[in-house]
Structures are given as structure tokens and as C-alpha cells.
Scaffold this motif. Structure first.
Motif, mmCIF file in Angstrom:
data_model
loop_
_atom_site.group_PDB
_atom_site.id
_atom_site.type_symbol
_atom_site.label_atom_id
_atom_site.label_comp_id
_atom_site.label_asym_id
_atom_site.label_seq_id
_atom_site.Cartn_x
_atom_site.Cartn_y
_atom_site.Cartn_z
ATOM 1 N N PHE A 453 0.826 -1.206 0.000
ATOM 2 C CA PHE A 453 0.000 0.000 0.000
ATOM 3 C C PHE A 453 0.864 1.260 0.000
ATOM 4 O O PHE A 453 2.041 1.243 0.368
ATOM 5 C CB PHE A 453 -0.954 0.014 1.202
ATOM 6 C CG PHE A 453 -0.291 0.047 2.552
ATOM 7 C CD1 PHE A 453 0.025 1.252 3.172
ATOM 8 C CD2 PHE A 453 -0.001 -1.129 3.231
ATOM 9 C CE1 PHE A 453 0.624 1.287 4.418
ATOM 10 C CE2 PHE A 453 0.592 -1.107 4.482
ATOM 11 C CZ PHE A 453 0.915 0.113 5.074
ATOM 12 N N GLU A 454 0.229 2.346 -0.405
ATOM 13 C CA GLU A 454 0.869 3.663 -0.446
ATOM 14 C C GLU A 454 0.359 4.496 0.726
ATOM 15 O O GLU A 454 -0.837 4.499 1.031
ATOM 16 C CB GLU A 454 0.537 4.353 -1.763
ATOM 17 C CG GLU A 454 1.120 5.752 -1.916
ATOM 18 C CD GLU A 454 0.767 6.405 -3.237
ATOM 19 O OE1 GLU A 454 1.050 7.607 -3.407
ATOM 20 O OE2 GLU A 454 0.184 5.706 -4.098
ATOM 21 N N TYR A 455 1.282 5.199 1.359
ATOM 22 C CA TYR A 455 0.914 6.051 2.494
ATOM 23 C C TYR A 455 0.492 7.421 1.974
ATOM 24 O O TYR A 455 1.221 8.058 1.196
ATOM 25 C CB TYR A 455 2.089 6.184 3.460
ATOM 26 C CG TYR A 455 1.778 7.003 4.683
ATOM 27 C CD1 TYR A 455 0.815 6.581 5.591
ATOM 28 C CD2 TYR A 455 2.434 8.206 4.939
ATOM 29 C CE1 TYR A 455 0.519 7.326 6.723
ATOM 30 C CE2 TYR A 455 2.152 8.957 6.064
ATOM 31 C CZ TYR A 455 1.189 8.511 6.961
ATOM 32 O OH TYR A 455 0.896 9.260 8.074
ATOM 33 N N PRO A 487 9.569 -8.514 3.928
ATOM 34 C CA PRO A 487 8.986 -7.167 3.878
ATOM 35 C C PRO A 487 9.978 -6.143 3.342
ATOM 36 O O PRO A 487 11.188 -6.294 3.485
ATOM 37 C CB PRO A 487 8.663 -6.892 5.348
ATOM 38 C CG PRO A 487 9.665 -7.707 6.114
ATOM 39 C CD PRO A 487 9.899 -8.940 5.298
ATOM 40 N N TRP A 488 9.447 -5.102 2.705
ATOM 41 C CA TRP A 488 10.305 -4.003 2.251
ATOM 42 C C TRP A 488 9.523 -2.695 2.239
ATOM 43 O O TRP A 488 8.287 -2.686 2.259
ATOM 44 C CB TRP A 488 10.929 -4.277 0.875
ATOM 45 C CG TRP A 488 9.978 -4.597 -0.257
ATOM 46 C CD1 TRP A 488 9.615 -5.831 -0.690
ATOM 47 C CD2 TRP A 488 9.274 -3.666 -1.091
ATOM 48 N NE1 TRP A 488 8.735 -5.747 -1.739
ATOM 49 C CE2 TRP A 488 8.515 -4.425 -2.017
ATOM 50 C CE3 TRP A 488 9.215 -2.276 -1.158
ATOM 51 C CZ2 TRP A 488 7.703 -3.826 -2.983
ATOM 52 C CZ3 TRP A 488 8.404 -1.673 -2.120
ATOM 53 C CH2 TRP A 488 7.673 -2.442 -3.022
ATOM 54 N N ASP A 513 5.156 7.211 0.141
ATOM 55 C CA ASP A 513 5.989 6.050 0.459
ATOM 56 C C ASP A 513 5.165 4.766 0.352
ATOM 57 O O ASP A 513 3.943 4.768 0.521
ATOM 58 C CB ASP A 513 6.580 6.172 1.865
ATOM 59 C CG ASP A 513 7.705 7.211 1.943
ATOM 60 O OD1 ASP A 513 8.198 7.623 0.881
ATOM 61 O OD2 ASP A 513 8.070 7.598 3.077
ATOM 62 N N ILE A 514 5.880 3.661 0.075
ATOM 63 C CA ILE A 514 5.240 2.366 -0.133
ATOM 64 C C ILE A 514 5.709 1.386 0.943
ATOM 65 O O ILE A 514 6.886 1.352 1.291
ATOM 66 C CB ILE A 514 5.600 1.790 -1.520
ATOM 67 C CG1 ILE A 514 5.217 2.771 -2.636
ATOM 68 C CG2 ILE A 514 4.935 0.425 -1.728
ATOM 69 C CD1 ILE A 514 3.737 3.017 -2.769
ATOM 70 N N ILE A 515 4.786 0.589 1.458
ATOM 71 C CA ILE A 515 5.109 -0.493 2.389
ATOM 72 C C ILE A 515 4.583 -1.794 1.785
ATOM 73 O O ILE A 515 3.425 -1.857 1.350
ATOM 74 C CB ILE A 515 4.500 -0.257 3.772
ATOM 75 C CG1 ILE A 515 5.072 1.030 4.401
ATOM 76 C CG2 ILE A 515 4.749 -1.446 4.694
ATOM 77 C CD1 ILE A 515 4.463 1.389 5.739
ATOM 78 N N CYS A 516 5.431 -2.794 1.758
ATOM 79 C CA CYS A 516 5.057 -4.080 1.163
ATOM 80 C C CYS A 516 5.382 -5.213 2.127
ATOM 81 O O CYS A 516 6.505 -5.318 2.614
ATOM 82 C CB CYS A 516 5.794 -4.292 -0.163
ATOM 83 S SG CYS A 516 5.398 -5.870 -0.966
ATOM 84 N N MET A 517 4.396 -6.057 2.391
ATOM 85 C CA MET A 517 4.559 -7.244 3.216
ATOM 86 C C MET A 517 4.433 -8.482 2.324
ATOM 87 O O MET A 517 3.397 -8.676 1.660
ATOM 88 C CB MET A 517 3.481 -7.307 4.300
ATOM 89 C CG MET A 517 3.466 -6.147 5.284
ATOM 90 S SD MET A 517 4.815 -6.233 6.475
ATOM 91 C CE MET A 517 5.818 -4.893 5.844
#
Length: 548
Positions: A453-455, A487-488, A513-517
Motif C-alpha cells: 500500500f501507499e501512504y 517485507p520491504w 511512500d510504499i510499504i510491502c509485506m
């Protein structure tokens, strides 16, 4: 075993009514709770417990399995302090060392009286999204003592004869980043217990306290007998297995969850004394959670045993204070319930596989990837988002593993994408099964999850408390391991992996910013060369595998 004073029909009806009471309490709690992790993700449980010693009578079938054992220890801690319980009083406790898990799991305990006599205890647990601490959401991956993890509360009377103690509520709200959610969750939990009180009274009015008490005793005896019968089917001897956790969040050293099961007739000893010593970071577990996790593992293998205190009777536990699975204050324990508990489960299942290879599946995803974000949304309002994810289960003798299964210690669900996007400043870009994550086998493992997802907020801080980035879910009987957690983050355009990969805290994030699990897949069961051509073709057609 049968009793002349309990006929089979009464036994079945009263058992069903007791279970229905706990289920209705769950439903009320779920429908009223403010925190999405409770209302959407089912991170809660309700039950009925003995007024003598806190032992479990019944728990709702939709309650988190990890709370099966822990809540009876919580109730016992309240009974040890409260010498003269009174009708309408309700006690609050979240102290991990008083029969709890981590600080965010908050319990309410209510004595139940019938015709003026104490008959039982009602209790529930809910994961409150924030109770202070050094990081929003409480999952401080680098906490070095429990005081950094949030507000720790011993058993205190929150309601006196159903009147809320507003002084205690003010303390709770002042120490939380989400004071309105605290108010809503308190009312939800207390209302669920009051509903349990009313329904239990209706049951006793109809059948009488003596018959209901006899049924409760008989249900406990039957669960103990059933557990003993399963243990008796396991060949006598000792069976060992060890799981290795990535690190403790502060030090890179692996943590060993080492278990030895000793079977003697119809009794089992579960010994963790060869596990790693207490650790500096928050991956320590408390005694109640460690015991409960072992019970959950046994239930995975013998799922039809009814849940009550009888299942504990044939079991002995050896968990000395010299290991990190029996932590004492001030050890940090934020990872206790959602991470360490799962490796206890897979370790016990691994040991059971040595005795019952046909009954135990391959290794499963055993991390919740606890992700919490705190910040300010587009309207300038403070928020805290907490979410967790599932992964692939192991293949087994009769089929492939489940894809995107819930955490092993849970039946919890990720909140819906719609709820997450409505409540928090995020835009989900991908939520899918993770490509190539399943371990190969005659029966492959289930696939993990790709959640990205994107913050959208102005600024924020992200914290991750997970595991299984170094040690993969194991294959069995010749099967291959599943994929590890990976995760990254993409911060200001640069892809970043946390220094400890599965753990980090207060990562500064900004808009865009992007968070990926990427969660683990399950291990395979059996020789991959023996997988049927039809199953392989089905995997390729579904996109689970390539033809290469």
C-alpha cells in the motif's frame, strides 16, 4: 464416564447453551468495538471460568485460540487479589505477567452471582490498538524492558456495581493516542460481559445451578478422558524439535524454541528447558502464553477435543525461568502473543510429527507481520493503524496447504481493504497471493500473501514486529520448504529493507511512500516428483506456479 444425575439430552442442551452464551458475548463485543482490529479482525475472545480457581469452562468458538489458556490464568490472578467479589464489579487487567500476553491484549473480568451466590467468572480479552509506549500501536521492536511497551495495568476495579470508575478511564485515555477508541472498547467489553451475565441467569433459571454445575464437571472430565485417549495412541518415548527465530529485535542472534515431548501412557510432559535464555528484546514470552501456545499446537493435531480446562489435566509443563519462554518483569514481551507463540506452536507440532508423521502437516507461515503506523491524516487528525497478515499453511497427507491462512495462534482476519482505506490514510495497491511462495511436494504448501500500500498521510512512523525472514516453514516427508517473509519499504523513492528485515520501529514515512509485506508460504508434504500431473496443471492454470 457417565453420571446418573446428568442425562444425555441435558448434557447436550446445556453444553450447547454454554457455548452459545460465549458466542453471543463474542458477537456483542465485535459489533460494539471501536477498534477495527477487534470488530473486523476478531482479535478478541469471551468465555466463562470457574469461580474457584479461574479454570476454563467454555470459550466462544470464534475467540482467538491463544486466549484459550491465557484467560484462565488472568481470571486466577484476579481471584488471588479480590478476596470478596461483588455483583456488578468488573476488573481490568492487561499485565502480561498476571496471566496475559502482550500489553495491548486487555482483559475484563466480572464475577457472576446467582441468587446471591458466586457461581462463575465471566471474562473477555480485546486487542486495544494503542495503550501508549515508545511506538504507536505498542509493537516496539527494540524495547529493552516492558515499561517501554505501554501502560501496564494490574487487576483494578473498573466498574463498581456496574458504575464506571471514570478516574481509571481518564488514566487509560490519557495514556493512549486513541482516547475515543478506548472509551468505545471499554463499553463494548463491559456490555458483552453483562450480556453473558443475563444469559447465564436464564440458563440457571431454566435448569438450576446444581444440574448446570454437574454438566460443567462432566464436560471437563470428558475432555480430559478424550485428551488422554489421544496421548495413549502416541508411542511412549521422547520426541524433540527446535524452531529458530530471526532475532530479538535488538541482537542478531537466533533464538531457539526447543521442545521435548515425553509420552508415558496417557500423560504428556512438554519441556522447553533447552530453549534460549531470556533475550534483551521483546520476543520473550510469558508462562501463560507459552502454555496456551502448546495447547493450540495439540488442538491443530487433535481438533475435535472440546475446549475446557480438562484438556490440561494429562499435560505437564517444564518452562523454567532460565529460558525466554517464561519471562519475568522487566523483560519486554511485545512479540509474545503474535510471534513467539507461533514458533512454540510449530515446534510442538514438529515434535509431534516425529511420533505421528501422518497426522502433522508440513511447516506453516508462523508470523503475523505486526505492522503499526501512527501519524497525522489529511485532516490533521492523529491516528494509529494496526494490521496483521496470514500466510500459507503446510501441505498434509491428504491435500495441499491452505493459502492465506490466518495466524496459527488466531482465527483473526486482516481488516477489509475498504475498512483500512476508510479509517486510515492509505491506498492499497496490491493484495494478492504471493507468487512462487509455496513449498513443493506431493501436496504443495499454501501460498503466502503480497500486501502493498501507499501512504497518503502528511507524515507518520511505521513499526514492524515480525519473524521468519531467516528460517522458512519446513517441508515434511521429502517436501520442500516454503518461502520466507520478505517485507520491504520504498522511502522517498528508494527501496529499503530493514536492518533486521522482519523487525524495526519508528521508520519515518511521508506521503507517497510504499510499504510491502510478503508473507511466508507453507512447506510441501511428500516428494515433489510424486505430485500428480493434474495437480501441476491446476497450479499452472491458477497462476500458482509456472511451466518452467
Amino acid at each position: 464416564m457417565s453420571r446418573p444425575d446428568v442425562d444425555p439430552l441435558s448434557l447436550a442442551v446445556i453444553r450447547g447453551r454454554l457455548e452459545q452464551i460465549a458466542d453471543e458475548m463474542d458477537t456483542v463485543f465485535e459489533r460494539m468495538a471501536f477498534s477495527p482490529v477487534i470488530s473486523d479482525a476478531w482479535d478478541r475472545a469471551d468465555g466463562i471460568y470457574s469461580a474457584k480457581d479461574g479454570s476454563m469452562i467454555v470459550q466462544g468458538i470464534r475467540g482467538l485460540p491463544i486466549f484459550v489458556g491465557t484467560m484462565q490464568y488472568t481470571v486466577a490472578s484476579v481471584l488471588n487479589i479480590v478476596k470478596e467479589p461483588r455483583p456488578g464489579d468488573t476488573y481490568l487487567v492487561n499485565d502480561p505477567f498476571a496471566g496475559g500476553t502482550h500489553i495491548m491484549d486487555t482483559k475484563l473480568v466480572r464475577p457472576y452471582f446467582y441468587n446471591g451466590k458466586l457461581f462463575a467468572m465471566l471474562a473477555n480479552t480485546g486487542h486495544w490498538t494503542d495503550l501508549g509506549g515508545r511506538v504507536p500501536g505498542g509493537f516496539a521492536a527494540q524495547a529493552s524492558d516492558c515499561y517501554q511497551e505501554g501502560l501496564r495495568i494490574p487487576p483494578v476495579r473498573l466498574f463498581t456495581q456496574d458504575t464506571l470508575n471514570t478516574d481509571i478511564l481518564a488514566i487509560l485515555q490519557t495514556n493512549s493516542r486513541l482516547p475515543d477508541d478506548i472509551m468505545g472498547d471499554v463499553e463494548a467489553q463491559a456490555t458483552a460481559l453483562r450480556v453473558g451475565d443475563e444469559r447465564l441467569t436464564e440458563l440457571l433459571d431454566e435448569y438450576g445451578p446444581e444440574l448446570v454445575s454437574n454438566v460443567i464437571d462432566l464436560l471437563r472430565e470428558r475432555s480430559a478422558l478424550q485428551m488422554r485417549s489421544y496421548i495413549r495412541d502416541i508411542p511412549d518415548g521422547s520426541y524433540s524439535f527446535s524452531e529458530r527465530m530471526d532475532n530479538d529485535g535488538i541482537n542478531e542472534a537466533l533464538l531457539d524454541v526447543a521442545v521435548r515431548l515425553t509420552i508415558s501412557g496417557d500423560e504428556m510432559t512438554i519441556d522447553f528447558s533447552e530453549s534460549s535464555p531470556p533475550c534483551e528484546g521483546p520476543m520473550n514470552s510469558v508462562y501463560a502464553a507459552s502454555v496456551s501456545s502448546a495447547i493450540v499446537a495439540i488442538k491443530h493435531v487433535f481438533p475435535d477435543i472440546p475446549i475446557n480446562s480438562g484438556i490440561f489435566e494429562p499435560l505437564s509443563f517444564v518452562i523454567p525461568e532460565s529460558v525466554f519462554l517464561n519471562a519475568k518483569p522487566p523483560r519486554p514481551v511485545a512479540g509474545c502473543a503474535a510471534e513467539t507463540s507461533q514458533r512454540i506452536i510449530t515446534a510442538v507440532m514438529g515434535a509431534l510429527a516425529g511420533a505421528l508423521p501422518d497426522r502433522v502437516p508440513a511447516g506453516s507461515s508462523a508470523t503475523s507481520n505486526n505492522l503499526s503506523i501512527g501519524g497525522v491524516d489529511e485532516d490533521g487528525e492523529q491516528f494509529v493503524m494496526y494490521t496483521f497478515l496470514g500466510g500459507g499453511y503446510g501441505g498434509h497427507q491428504s491435500g495441499d496447504g491452505l493459502s492465506n491462512g490466518c495466524s496459527l495462534m488466531s482465527i483473526g482476519l486482516i481488516q477489509s481493504v475498504e475498512t483500512l482505506e476508510q479509517r486510515y490514510p492509505i491506498l492499497v495497491r496490491q493484495y494478492s497471493l504471493r507468487d512462487e511462495s509455496a513449498g513443493a511436494g506431493t501436496f504443495r504448501g499454501g501460498l503466502g500473501v503480497h500486501f502493498e500500500f501507499e501512504y497518503l498521510g502528511k507524515h507518520g512512523r511505521a513499526s514492524l514486529l515480525g519473524d521468519q525472514s531467516k528460517t522458512a516453514p519446513v517441508g515434511r516427508m521429502g517436501g520442500q520448504p516454503g518461502a520466507t517473509s520478505a517485507p520491504w519499504f520504498r522511502l522517498r523513492g528508494e527501496k529499503v529493507t530493514l536492518p533486521m528485515v522482519s523487525k524495526g520501529e519508528n521508520v519515518r514515512i511521508t506521503q507517497g511512500d510504499i510499504i510491502c509485506m510478503l508473507t511466508p508460504g507453507g512447506g510441501g508434504y511428500g516428494d515433489p516428483a510424486r505430485r500428480s500431473k493434474q495437480a501441476i496443471a491446476g497450479d499452472i492454470e491458477a497462476g500458482y506456479a509456472t511451466s518452467d
